[in-house]
Scaffold this motif. Structure first.
Motif, short mmCIF file in Angstrom:
data_model
loop_
_atom_site.label_atom_id
_atom_site.label_comp_id
_atom_site.label_asym_id
_atom_site.label_seq_id
_atom_site.Cartn_x
_atom_site.Cartn_y
_atom_site.Cartn_z
N ARG A 11 3.16 11.62 -7.43
CA ARG A 11 2.78 12.69 -6.51
C ARG A 11 3.04 12.28 -5.06
O ARG A 11 3.60 13.04 -4.28
N CYS A 12 2.60 11.07 -4.71
CA CYS A 12 2.82 10.61 -3.34
C CYS A 12 4.31 10.44 -3.05
O CYS A 12 4.76 10.71 -1.95
N LYS A 61 -3.53 3.86 -0.86
CA LYS A 61 -3.98 3.19 -2.08
C LYS A 61 -2.98 2.12 -2.46
O LYS A 61 -1.82 2.17 -2.03
N LYS A 75 0.84 -1.20 0.00
CA LYS A 75 0.00 0.00 0.00
C LYS A 75 0.87 1.25 0.00
O LYS A 75 1.96 1.26 0.59
N CYS A 76 0.35 2.27 -0.65
CA CYS A 76 1.04 3.55 -0.66
C CYS A 76 1.18 4.06 0.78
O CYS A 76 0.19 4.11 1.52
N ASP A 131 6.28 12.38 0.04
CA ASP A 131 7.16 11.74 1.02
C ASP A 131 8.53 12.39 1.01
O ASP A 131 9.12 12.65 2.06
N ILE A 156 1.67 6.93 1.76
CA ILE A 156 1.13 8.28 1.92
C ILE A 156 -0.39 8.26 2.02
O ILE A 156 -0.97 8.79 2.96
N CYS A 157 -1.06 7.63 1.05
CA CYS A 157 -2.52 7.71 1.02
C CYS A 157 -3.21 6.37 1.23
O CYS A 157 -4.42 6.31 1.40
N CYS A 194 1.78 5.04 -4.71
CA CYS A 194 0.80 4.76 -5.75
C CYS A 194 1.04 5.64 -6.97
O CYS A 194 0.58 5.35 -8.06
#
Ligand SMILES: [Zn+2]
Length: 58
Positions: A24-25, A11, A5-6, A29, A8-9, A21
């Motif tokens: 952007r993520c 996903k 899983k990401c 980070d 950050i978010c 994901c």
């Protein structure tokens, strides 16, 4: 199975972006990482106070 899983978010992470994901993520980070470095306060005292005393003799 790709169960990562990401970080950050949350996903599902894409293999291309390692633990993220999307680009952007990954950037978010990275930004956090660099940001934390700048936040660290410098607690160093200036050590040239002795210098001042010598200058005042004149
Ligand atoms: Zn993400």
């Amino acid at each position: 199975m790709n169960a990562k899983k990401c970080v950050i978010c949350g996903k599902p992470a894409v293999e291309k972006y390692k633990a993220f994901c999307s680009a952007r993520c990954a950037n978010i980070d990275l930004g956090r990482w660099l940001g934390e470095k700048y936040v660290i306060p410098t607690d160093e005292k200036p050590e040239d106070e002795d210098y001042k005393d010598k200058d005042e003799e004149s």
